[in-house]
Design a protein around this motif. Sequence first.
Motif, mmCIF file in Angstrom:
data_model
loop_
_atom_site.group_PDB
_atom_site.id
_atom_site.type_symbol
_atom_site.label_atom_id
_atom_site.label_comp_id
_atom_site.label_asym_id
_atom_site.label_seq_id
_atom_site.Cartn_x
_atom_site.Cartn_y
_atom_site.Cartn_z
ATOM 1 N N VAL A 156 23.365 -12.112 -29.024
ATOM 2 C CA VAL A 156 23.104 -10.714 -28.709
ATOM 3 C C VAL A 156 24.388 -9.886 -28.727
ATOM 4 O O VAL A 156 24.412 -8.770 -29.257
ATOM 5 C CB VAL A 156 22.391 -10.584 -27.346
ATOM 6 N N SER A 157 25.468 -10.420 -28.165
ATOM 7 C CA SER A 157 26.732 -9.667 -28.117
ATOM 8 C C SER A 157 27.200 -9.289 -29.521
ATOM 9 O O SER A 157 27.563 -8.135 -29.785
ATOM 10 C CB SER A 157 27.816 -10.491 -27.414
ATOM 11 N N GLY A 158 27.203 -10.280 -30.428
ATOM 12 C CA GLY A 158 27.648 -10.021 -31.789
ATOM 13 C C GLY A 158 26.708 -9.102 -32.545
ATOM 14 O O GLY A 158 27.140 -8.238 -33.318
ATOM 15 N N ASP A 159 25.419 -9.276 -32.318
ATOM 16 C CA ASP A 159 24.429 -8.415 -32.967
ATOM 17 C C ASP A 159 24.620 -6.970 -32.526
ATOM 18 O O ASP A 159 24.597 -6.045 -33.350
ATOM 19 C CB ASP A 159 23.030 -8.907 -32.615
ATOM 20 N N ARG A 160 24.827 -6.767 -31.230
ATOM 21 C CA ARG A 160 25.031 -5.406 -30.722
ATOM 22 C C ARG A 160 26.325 -4.800 -31.251
ATOM 23 O O ARG A 160 26.354 -3.639 -31.678
ATOM 24 C CB ARG A 160 25.069 -5.428 -29.190
ATOM 25 N N PHE A 161 27.417 -5.576 -31.203
ATOM 26 C CA PHE A 161 28.723 -5.052 -31.618
ATOM 27 C C PHE A 161 28.716 -4.641 -33.083
ATOM 28 O O PHE A 161 29.032 -3.491 -33.424
ATOM 29 C CB PHE A 161 29.818 -6.090 -31.369
ATOM 30 N N TRP A 162 28.370 -5.576 -33.972
ATOM 31 C CA TRP A 162 28.466 -5.288 -35.396
ATOM 32 C C TRP A 162 27.395 -4.308 -35.867
ATOM 33 O O TRP A 162 27.655 -3.501 -36.759
ATOM 34 C CB TRP A 162 28.422 -6.579 -36.212
ATOM 35 N N ASN A 163 26.197 -4.336 -35.296
ATOM 36 C CA ASN A 163 25.173 -3.370 -35.685
ATOM 37 C C ASN A 163 25.560 -1.958 -35.291
ATOM 38 O O ASN A 163 25.286 -1.000 -36.027
ATOM 39 C CB ASN A 163 23.820 -3.732 -35.059
ATOM 40 N N PHE A 164 26.227 -1.829 -34.134
ATOM 41 C CA PHE A 164 26.682 -0.501 -33.725
ATOM 42 C C PHE A 164 27.667 0.064 -34.741
ATOM 43 O O PHE A 164 27.553 1.218 -35.170
ATOM 44 C CB PHE A 164 27.340 -0.566 -32.343
ATOM 45 N N PHE A 165 28.646 -0.754 -35.142
ATOM 46 C CA PHE A 165 29.652 -0.258 -36.080
ATOM 47 C C PHE A 165 29.121 -0.179 -37.512
ATOM 48 O O PHE A 165 29.630 0.605 -38.316
ATOM 49 C CB PHE A 165 30.928 -1.090 -35.973
ATOM 50 N N HIS A 261 31.585 -4.957 -22.146
ATOM 51 C CA HIS A 261 31.220 -6.086 -23.011
ATOM 52 C C HIS A 261 29.750 -5.971 -23.407
ATOM 53 O O HIS A 261 28.902 -5.637 -22.563
ATOM 54 C CB HIS A 261 31.480 -7.411 -22.296
ATOM 55 N N PRO A 262 29.408 -6.241 -24.669
ATOM 56 C CA PRO A 262 28.015 -6.091 -25.117
ATOM 57 C C PRO A 262 27.064 -7.199 -24.675
ATOM 58 O O PRO A 262 25.874 -7.165 -25.005
ATOM 59 C CB PRO A 262 28.143 -6.065 -26.647
ATOM 60 N N SER A 263 27.546 -8.181 -23.934
ATOM 61 C CA SER A 263 26.671 -9.260 -23.472
ATOM 62 C C SER A 263 25.564 -8.719 -22.575
ATOM 63 O O SER A 263 25.809 -7.877 -21.706
ATOM 64 C CB SER A 263 27.474 -10.305 -22.691
ATOM 65 N N PRO A 264 24.325 -9.201 -22.745
ATOM 66 C CA PRO A 264 23.233 -8.772 -21.858
ATOM 67 C C PRO A 264 23.435 -9.227 -20.421
ATOM 68 O O PRO A 264 22.771 -8.735 -19.507
ATOM 69 C CB PRO A 264 21.997 -9.442 -22.485
ATOM 70 N N ARG A 265 24.370 -10.161 -20.207
ATOM 71 C CA ARG A 265 24.658 -10.647 -18.855
ATOM 72 C C ARG A 265 25.618 -9.726 -18.105
ATOM 73 O O ARG A 265 25.816 -9.880 -16.907
ATOM 74 C CB ARG A 265 25.254 -12.056 -18.929
ATOM 75 N N THR A 266 26.214 -8.751 -18.803
ATOM 76 C CA THR A 266 27.128 -7.808 -18.162
ATOM 77 C C THR A 266 26.342 -6.863 -17.251
ATOM 78 O O THR A 266 25.379 -6.240 -17.701
ATOM 79 C CB THR A 266 27.891 -6.974 -19.217
ATOM 80 N N ASN A 271 22.000 -0.340 -22.109
ATOM 81 C CA ASN A 271 22.021 0.260 -23.448
ATOM 82 C C ASN A 271 23.465 0.303 -23.930
ATOM 83 O O ASN A 271 24.153 1.310 -23.795
ATOM 84 C CB ASN A 271 21.414 1.667 -23.422
ATOM 85 N N TRP A 272 23.922 -0.824 -24.511
ATOM 86 C CA TRP A 272 25.321 -0.924 -24.887
ATOM 87 C C TRP A 272 25.692 0.062 -25.993
ATOM 88 O O TRP A 272 26.792 0.631 -25.975
ATOM 89 C CB TRP A 272 25.671 -2.345 -25.335
ATOM 90 N N ALA A 273 24.807 0.264 -26.947
ATOM 91 C CA ALA A 273 25.113 1.188 -28.044
ATOM 92 C C ALA A 273 25.395 2.594 -27.517
ATOM 93 O O ALA A 273 26.306 3.279 -27.987
ATOM 94 C CB ALA A 273 23.960 1.216 -29.044
#
Length: 290
Positions: A156-165, A261-266, A271-273
């Motif tokens: 999830v963290s990587g999916d959120r980070f790279w999809n945002f950019f 941090h984009p982790s869902p555990r943060t 809504n990290w984006a």
Amino acid sequence: MLRKKLKLSKVEEQNEYEVSNNNTVCNELSHQSIYFGASPSIDNLISTKMINIQRNLNEILDKIDFVKHPICYVYNPTVYANEPYEKYMKLYCNNEKKILFIGINPGPWGMCQTGVPFGEVNMVKNWLDIDGNVDVPNKMCNERRIQGFNCTRKEVSGDRFWNFFKDLCGTPKRFFRNCFLYNYCPLAFMKEKGANITPADKSMENTLKSSLQEACDAAFNEVILTLKPDIIIGIGRYAEKRALDIVKHLSQDIKVLYLLHPSPRTPGNNNWAEEASSFIKKNNLTEFFN
């Protein structure tokens, strides 16, 4: 002008610029680097320097026995997945950067599988356009098996980070023109059943934590000297802290910022984006992604 006299082609002009730029980097590093000799060669590209920094860090870390309670497994994807990891360096780290994003360490379904920081499989293959051979660690946890680019679990963290950019920049070229993402520590630590242990975890023995931090700080210092960022963005508080501690000993004027941090555990990360978008606008960073 020399260029006019020699009637250099566009290709030759670009080569001239790259040699000049690399020569400047080499001259500066010759006085400050612990990893390069006094007279590094002019053609020693930035990506090569970055790869060598990582290899030297791996040699140091390999001499430390991290398998002490509660750590049962240690993965280093920059070793067993070095082919895609070094592709990432060669493709996207060939120039100095305005912004350096710094993550903490590999995630089990991201960098542990692909060798790329925050390396969610789909984004690495289909947006960053990176693949390659991935071996396995010497000792593997059944709950965290390495399948490389065949892994179907989503990080999830990587999916959120790279999809945002991806949405912000459109192409990797636009993101990496001014930015780079680097992980402070190349090692993933796991308990017997696969639970993650980060370098900041209180359960890690203090002597191990100290040895790890000393080695990773030295390598991170080299990365900063090589890429010469104006801004370092710590993804998470631990990454921010390491950046602040290193930057205060450097003569460079570098701003250090904190990004959730984009982790869902943060905690509070619903809504990290939206958080990331607000962060970029608040810190006037939009120009670096256009």
